[in-house]
Each structure stands twice: as C-alpha cells, then as structure tokens.
Design an enzyme around this catalytic site. Sequence first.
Site, short mmCIF file in Angstrom:
data_model
loop_
_atom_site.label_atom_id
_atom_site.label_comp_id
_atom_site.label_asym_id
_atom_site.label_seq_id
_atom_site.Cartn_x
_atom_site.Cartn_y
_atom_site.Cartn_z
N TRP A 162 0.81 -1.22 0.00
CA TRP A 162 0.00 0.00 0.00
C TRP A 162 0.85 1.27 0.00
CZ3 TRP A 162 1.72 2.56 4.16
CH2 TRP A 162 2.22 1.81 5.22
N ASN A 163 2.15 1.18 0.28
CA ASN A 163 2.88 2.43 0.55
C ASN A 163 3.22 3.23 -0.70
OD1 ASN A 163 4.85 0.56 -0.14
ND2 ASN A 163 6.33 1.29 1.34
N ARG A 171 6.66 -0.85 -11.74
CA ARG A 171 8.02 -1.39 -11.91
C ARG A 171 8.02 -2.90 -12.07
NH1 ARG A 171 11.30 0.05 -6.30
NH2 ARG A 171 10.56 -1.73 -5.15
N LYS A 186 -2.28 -8.19 -7.87
CA LYS A 186 -3.09 -8.03 -6.66
C LYS A 186 -2.54 -6.87 -5.83
CE LYS A 186 -2.99 -9.19 -2.59
NZ LYS A 186 -3.60 -7.96 -2.04
N PRO A 187 -3.22 -5.71 -5.91
CA PRO A 187 -2.78 -4.58 -5.08
C PRO A 187 -3.20 -4.79 -3.63
CG PRO A 187 -4.75 -3.98 -6.30
CD PRO A 187 -4.41 -5.40 -6.71
N SER A 241 6.28 -7.02 3.11
CA SER A 241 7.07 -7.29 4.31
C SER A 241 7.87 -8.59 4.17
CB SER A 241 6.14 -7.39 5.51
OG SER A 241 5.23 -8.45 5.31
N GLU A 262 10.96 -8.16 -3.06
CA GLU A 262 11.35 -6.80 -2.65
C GLU A 262 10.76 -6.60 -1.26
OE1 GLU A 262 13.25 -4.83 -4.36
OE2 GLU A 262 13.19 -5.67 -6.38
N LEU A 263 11.60 -6.78 -0.23
CA LEU A 263 11.05 -6.90 1.13
C LEU A 263 11.42 -5.71 2.01
CD1 LEU A 263 11.73 -10.73 1.48
CD2 LEU A 263 9.74 -9.58 0.50
N ARG A 290 10.00 11.20 3.44
CA ARG A 290 9.29 10.81 2.23
C ARG A 290 8.28 9.73 2.63
NH1 ARG A 290 11.68 6.89 -1.99
NH2 ARG A 290 10.32 7.13 -3.78
N CYS A 296 10.18 1.34 2.40
CA CYS A 296 11.20 0.33 2.68
C CYS A 296 12.58 0.98 2.70
CB CYS A 296 11.15 -0.75 1.61
SG CYS A 296 11.25 -0.06 -0.05
N GLU A 393 11.66 -2.35 11.37
CA GLU A 393 11.22 -1.25 10.52
C GLU A 393 10.27 -0.37 11.29
OE1 GLU A 393 9.40 -3.15 7.09
OE2 GLU A 393 10.50 -1.79 5.82
N SER A 453 15.71 5.94 -5.43
CA SER A 453 14.71 5.46 -6.40
C SER A 453 14.88 6.14 -7.75
CB SER A 453 13.30 5.74 -5.87
OG SER A 453 13.16 5.14 -4.61
P1 NAP Z 1 2.54 -6.78 3.54
O1 NAP Z 1 1.63 -6.85 4.69
O2 NAP Z 1 3.61 -7.80 3.41
O3 NAP Z 1 1.60 -6.81 2.24
C1 NAP Z 1 2.11 -6.65 0.94
C2 NAP Z 1 1.14 -7.23 -0.04
O4 NAP Z 1 1.00 -8.63 0.21
C3 NAP Z 1 -0.26 -6.66 0.05
O5 NAP Z 1 -0.84 -6.65 -1.24
C4 NAP Z 1 -0.97 -7.67 0.92
O6 NAP Z 1 -2.35 -7.67 0.71
C5 NAP Z 1 -0.36 -8.95 0.42
N1 NAP Z 1 -0.40 -10.06 1.36
C6 NAP Z 1 -0.36 -10.04 2.72
N2 NAP Z 1 -0.40 -11.29 3.19
C7 NAP Z 1 -0.47 -12.12 2.12
C8 NAP Z 1 -0.54 -13.53 1.95
N3 NAP Z 1 -0.54 -14.37 2.99
N4 NAP Z 1 -0.61 -14.03 0.69
C9 NAP Z 1 -0.60 -13.22 -0.38
N5 NAP Z 1 -0.54 -11.87 -0.28
C10 NAP Z 1 -0.47 -11.33 0.95
O7 NAP Z 1 3.28 -5.40 3.43
P2 NAP Z 1 2.64 -3.93 3.51
O8 NAP Z 1 2.36 -3.64 4.93
O9 NAP Z 1 1.55 -3.81 2.50
O10 NAP Z 1 3.86 -3.07 2.96
C11 NAP Z 1 4.87 -2.63 3.76
C12 NAP Z 1 6.08 -3.54 3.62
O11 NAP Z 1 6.50 -3.56 2.26
C13 NAP Z 1 7.25 -3.04 4.42
O12 NAP Z 1 7.89 -4.10 5.05
C14 NAP Z 1 8.15 -2.43 3.33
O13 NAP Z 1 9.51 -2.37 3.68
C15 NAP Z 1 7.90 -3.35 2.19
N6 NAP Z 1 8.27 -2.69 0.92
C16 NAP Z 1 9.39 -3.14 0.28
C17 NAP Z 1 9.78 -2.52 -0.91
C18 NAP Z 1 11.02 -2.98 -1.64
O14 NAP Z 1 11.15 -2.64 -2.81
N7 NAP Z 1 11.93 -3.70 -1.03
C19 NAP Z 1 9.03 -1.47 -1.43
C20 NAP Z 1 7.90 -1.05 -0.74
C21 NAP Z 1 7.52 -1.68 0.44
P3 NAP Z 1 -3.38 -7.07 1.79
O15 NAP Z 1 -2.71 -5.88 2.38
O16 NAP Z 1 -4.53 -6.76 0.96
O17 NAP Z 1 -3.60 -8.17 2.75
#
Ligand code: NAP
Length: 489
Positions: A162-163, A171, A186-187, A241, A262-263, A290, A296, A393, A453
């Site tokens: 979502w961020n 990308r 799947k967003p 995550s 990409e975690l 930002r 991340c 984090e 970025s």
């Molecule tokens: P998240 O909870 O891991 O969710 C990311 C995506 O995965 C969402 O679309 C989420 O859907 C989905 N998801 C969650 N559980 C799932 C499962 N069991 N099976 C399939 N899909 C699942 O992360 P977030 O809170 O949205 O984003 C923040 C994290 O992203 C942070 O840790 C950040 O560092 C990381 N991030 C990394 C990068 C990079 O390039 N390294 C860039 C941006 C963000 P729902 O939310 O709809 O459940």
Amino acid sequence: MTTITSSQEQQIVDQVPKQLYIGGEWRDGDRGTLIVEDPSTGEALCEVADASTENAAAALDAAAEAGPAFAAIAPRDRGEILRRAFELIIERKEDLAVLMTLEMGKTVKESLAEITYAAEFFRWYSEEAVRIDGRYATSANGQGRVLTMKQPVGPCLLITPWNFPLAMGTRKIGPAIAAGATMVVKPARLTPLSMLALGGILEQAGLPGGVLNIITTSSSGETTGPLISDPRLRKLSFTGSTEVGRTLMAQASQGLLRLSMELGGNAPFIVFEDADIDAAVAGAIVAKMRNMGEACTSANRFHVADAVADEFSAKLAAKMGAMKLGRGVEDDVDVGPLVDESQRSKVSELVRDAIGRGAQAVVGGQARDGAGYFYNPTVLTDVPDDAKLLHEEIFGPVAPVRGFGDEDEAIAAANDTEYGLVAYLFTNDLKRALRVCERLETGMIGLNQGMVSNASAPFGGIKQSGFGREGGYEGIEEYLETKYVAINL
Ligand code: NAP
C-alpha cells in the site's frame, strides 16, 4: 496548488473503475465489495470489488490464454503500448495524485512525485522492449556453436503493497509487458484505487485483454494461494514485508516459481564529521520523511559521528518540528497521516519502548489527537542498543540518532541488522566514500543523497530484504528465460 473541494475529491474517486479487471472486461467480485478508507479522516471513500478464489482463477485463466499471442506481438508494438500508457499517466497526473493521496495519505506533492516515478518505468521499459537479445558464440572446443534466445517467463502473479500504490505496480508491470509476459496483479486492500485507475489507462493504451488482470480482495492469502500452486503460473513477484515474503516463498517452492522478493528494510543513515552537515540534514529529511517514513528505503537509524551528532540532531529536530501535519489534499501540508490505526499503534509502541529504555525525544514523541492516523515527526537521541526501533522497521516519521567514534564502528553499527536494502552515506572524503560503500551490506547506497529510487537503476536488496532487481537493464531479466540451443556444425 490550491486545496480542492470535497465534491472534486468525490468526482475523482467516482471516475475510477471499481470492479475486477479480467480478460479485458470489468466484472463484479463474487464476494461483494470491500471498503476503501481515507486515512486522514478514517472515513470511507468508496467500495471496490472483493474477489473470490474463483475470480482469481478466472484471472489466471485469462493470463494463461493471452500468453502465447502476446509473446508473439512485435517488441516495438509492446513498447508503444507502454509509451502511450506513460503519456496518459502524465496527462492525468493531477487527478491520479489526488486519488493516491485520498487512499494512502501522503501529500499531493509527494503523490505527484510517485506518479512521475511510476510513469518513468513505463517509459524506460518501452525503450527496453526492443533491446531483448541473445548471443551466438563458438563453443570452447571450437566444434559447435552456442545460440541463446530470451523468451517471456510466462504467466506472473504480481503482489504490491500500500505504501507506493502505483510505482510498486509499474516497476513490475512495465518490464513484464516489455518482455511479453502476461499477469495477474493483486494490489493491497488498503490502496486498490491507483492500480484500478492504471488498469483503465493500460486498456486505453491498447493493451490486449487478458495480458493484465487485476484482482482486489479482502482475503489476500486465501485468494492468491491457489494461484501460487497452479502449475500454469511461472513467476511470483512480491513487494511487501519480509514476513509475508517468507510465507510466499515457501508456497512458491512447490511449483519452483521464478521469484522476485522486494522486502523490508532497516536503512542506516551515516554522517561522517567531514560531511556538509546542512546537506546531510536536507538528505535526512528526504530519507526519513518521504512517505511519512512509510517506505522500505526510509532511513531507520541515524549513525552520526560524535563530533557533529549534537549539531545534526538539533538541525534535524528543528526542521522536522516545523513540518505541518494535515490532510494531504490540503494546501501547504508537509506530512500526511499514517495509513491506518494499526500502523500508528506500531509506531507509538516503538517510540514508547525507546523512551522507556532511556531515549530522549528532542521533538515529537507522540501521536496527534483528533481524526485521522497522524503521528508527530519525532527525533530521538540517547537511543540505547536494545531499543526495538533500531532493529525493526519503524514505518513512521521517527528518527533515532546515535553517535559513533570511528569509521569501523560506523560500518559495524550500520551492518548490524538482518536487513540489507539501502544505506545512506554522507562524507566529503572520496576515498572514505568508496571504502565505506564497498563494506556496507546493502543492495543500494545513497551517497550524499537521501533517495535512490530511479527507474533507470536496479532497485533491490540483499539479506532479509530479498532478491531480484526492479528498474534499469536488470529489471527486464526478471521476466525473461534464457533458452540455449546447442548447434552441431
Ligand atoms: P505486507 O503486509 O507484506 O503486504 C504486501 C502485499 O502482500 C499486500 O498486497 C498484501 O495484501 C499482500 N499479502 C499479505 N499477506 C499475504 C498472503 N498471505 N498471501 C498473499 N498476499 C499477501 O506489506 P505492507 O504492509 O503492505 O507493505 C509494507 C512492507 O513492504 C514493508 O515491510 C516495506 O519495507 C515493504 N516494501 C518493500 C519494498 C522494496 O522494494 N523492497 C518497497 C515497498 C515496500 P493485503 O494488504 O490486501 O492483505
């Protein structure tokens, strides 16, 4: 910018398709709808389709069916679709920025920056689509020839967070289209609107039906699980995550899927005593503030040479304390809300823990009262080693500052984390800069700048921050297979 009215906000939300995009058609979800909220008020913005496992299966059917024909389309034509989509995004960037701000919270100025960044992936990969090549070589013993060719990986599942609701999608989608691969996207449940708007744009840009399919759902694991175990799926690209990344990797191991992960991150921001301190503070504001710190790449720990630590903390606190909080669509706002109450509680808990262990809040240190999920920009000093926020984090506008004695100590502190996404380094000594860059255990480094970025550069991490690269020449390789033909001459 002038603040827009609530009826203009509503009009922008109303224009976005709210259904699932499958096989080139917009369809209702079998599970009804899910509510999208404005994090600056906590109120509902609209409802979008809630996909079931059957809807997800239909999306993969469409991607699998569209695959062979799309792979056969001329690379120039795939590039032109991306180029048209790039232009449409830029044409509509003002409305897209408001939409992003409404669903995610960041200021419209920041949303505009993300939209430009997101669009650049389409421009970059519109140019890369025509540069996919192979090689022809004499084998080492001189008796045969080696021919290699690149082919699209096949149907992909792309899961985004979502961020950065648009850029984390483009990308992946940009290089996939350039490579000739089809996909199900799947967003995140919290921010589906930017991706649905992008679906409409790609449709208008002439992307054939079935190449891109979008499923929005309130049950991500249940809905994507069967896709991951479907033998037709060939690749999973995930941004999110580390915890969820690990789960998805385990699921993907059954089908031996190609993976991009990409975690999460825990970026160190190092300031040496020879740095330009004002430039370092300006870089720190970008690296920390930002996206309200919900990135991340967000600087999570500030390691500052003892000789300049007080000056750096005081200047950073003055700037962060002066930032104006408010709804991102309002004029002159610098900092929007966090995305939801659970994110804000997590930030509050990490700050409480640090203060409980002896850290001092130079500015901020608590959530803001009232509607929306706001948290005051915070600078902490005297942060002890065992404070949780040095190891996890933060994902919020909180900057813990710690001093260090010498270069070895700074590098050891910076590398003391399971993550390895990005580090920032401020110094005016060229030899030191290169020396430290070589020793930092991260996939990316911002040298005298607070942001890395860039669509033309390979974005990605090492260690628990994942693997795979997005952007640059490297990004398209994630969507290509190399086939080798042994030639008997
Ligand atoms: P998240 O909870 O891991 O969710 C990311 C995506 O995965 C969402 O679309 C989420 O859907 C989905 N998801 C969650 N559980 C799932 C499962 N069991 N099976 C399939 N899909 C699942 O992360 P977030 O809170 O949205 O984003 C923040 C994290 O992203 C942070 O840790 C950040 O560092 C990381 N991030 C990394 C990068 C990079 O390039 N390294 C860039 C941006 C963000 P729902 O939310 O709809 O459940």
